[in-house]
Design a protein around this motif. Sequence first.
Motif, PDB file in Angstrom:
ATOM      1  N   VAL A   1       0.642  -1.045   0.023  1.00 26.70           N
ATOM      2  CA  VAL A   1       0.067   0.119  -0.141  1.00 26.70           C
ATOM      3  C   VAL A   1       0.808   1.356   0.162  1.00 26.70           C
ATOM      4  O   VAL A   1       0.660   2.167  -0.755  1.00 26.70           O
ATOM      5  CB  VAL A   1      -1.099   0.011   1.185  1.00 26.70           C
ATOM      6  N   LYS A   2       2.139   1.386   0.828  1.00 27.84           N
ATOM      7  CA  LYS A   2       2.874   2.455   0.992  1.00 27.84           C
ATOM      8  C   LYS A   2       3.466   2.699  -0.685  1.00 27.84           C
ATOM      9  O   LYS A   2       3.797   3.811  -0.557  1.00 27.84           O
ATOM     10  CB  LYS A   2       3.804   2.341   2.117  1.00 27.84           C
ATOM     11  N   THR A   3       3.863   1.507  -1.029  1.00 29.02           N
ATOM     12  CA  THR A   3       4.655   1.799  -2.495  1.00 29.02           C
ATOM     13  C   THR A   3       3.786   1.841  -3.509  1.00 29.02           C
ATOM     14  O   THR A   3       4.153   2.065  -4.504  1.00 29.02           O
ATOM     15  CB  THR A   3       5.676   0.612  -2.578  1.00 29.02           C
ATOM     16  N   GLY A   4       2.631   2.003  -3.445  1.00 26.87           N
ATOM     17  CA  GLY A   4       1.466   1.916  -4.453  1.00 26.87           C
ATOM     18  C   GLY A   4       1.130   0.920  -5.039  1.00 26.87           C
ATOM     19  O   GLY A   4       0.386   0.970  -6.303  1.00 26.87           O
ATOM     20  N   GLY A   5       1.329  -0.364  -4.731  1.00 25.51           N
ATOM     21  CA  GLY A   5       1.554  -1.734  -5.509  1.00 25.51           C
ATOM     22  C   GLY A   5      -0.082  -2.001  -5.101  1.00 25.51           C
ATOM     23  O   GLY A   5      -0.733  -2.725  -6.032  1.00 25.51           O
ATOM     24  N   PHE A   6      -0.699  -1.619  -4.017  1.00 20.94           N
ATOM     25  CA  PHE A   6      -2.198  -2.058  -3.714  1.00 20.94           C
ATOM     26  C   PHE A   6      -2.796  -0.745  -3.429  1.00 20.94           C
ATOM     27  O   PHE A   6      -2.507   0.229  -2.752  1.00 20.94           O
ATOM     28  CB  PHE A   6      -2.352  -2.903  -2.571  1.00 20.94           C
TER      29      PHE A   6
END
Length: 304
Positions: free
Chosen positions: A172-177
């Motif tokens: 979530v933090k890296t924008g994957g989810f």
Amino acid sequence: MIVREKPGFLALFFVYQGSIAPRVLPQILLIALLSALLVWVHDQYPQLFPELSTSSFAFIGIALSLYLGFRNNACYERWWEGRRLWGQLLIQARSLLRMSLAYRGEESERHKRMARRLVAFAGCLRDQLRDIDPMPGLQEWLSDAECWQLERAVNRPERILQMIGEQVAVEVKTGGFDSVTARNFEQCLNALSEVVAGCERLTNTPLPFAYMLLVHRTSYIYCLLLPFGLVASSGMITPLLTAIVAYAFFGLDELSQQLEQPFGAGDNGLPLDAITLTLERECRQALGEQHLPAAPSARDYRLS
């Protein structure tokens, strides 16, 4: 767990694998020998054994049968709940594996980490329920750092779920989810946490000991007194009759004790090894492995 077809009429009386008879054979022999001794004493001193009415034994036998039936039903419900929990584990683990593959792709290192952690979770929970050290089997699936964390964890299956949750948080933090996808992952993790809690409840909360003791004592008292009530009227066949009754009562009592702990490794325990292997095969396939372990199958009619 015993897995076999129903034997034929003649084979039914000679089935050994899966029968409860070997476990209660000492009690049956004890009652039969006592009955044979009473038959001999009755032949020598018949005045010592007045012919008694069997109605009182019938009433006690009916009451004892009801108690045994109630206890077996309660124990079977525990057994079935354990199987339902492990079925839920398979469902939620497959959902996590499918979502991980869909969002990260088969070649993603994060997807592979998810698959390995799911196998480690199932194996760790199985060994914990069977009071076996799970660490040797986890080294194949987890890194040294992860194994180090588990060594110090109070609840190791929950710690693995926490690792998966931390992995989702990183995504979530890296924008994957996005938040919706993360919530779907969290729902599966919460369901797996409920499975762990449900299994712990079954393991740590047996049926009341006083109830088990009451049924066990009553079974012994009834079977020990029964020959005295039958010897005058039944004569030589008293040992046979009492052995059959002892087999029924002691067998039901022993069977209920096995079903009471559904995660045991006995003949009537749940096939946790087979369920874990099923998940392992699917995770290995998701990891891209071509040579998978053989599918679980029964050996000597026993699926472990």
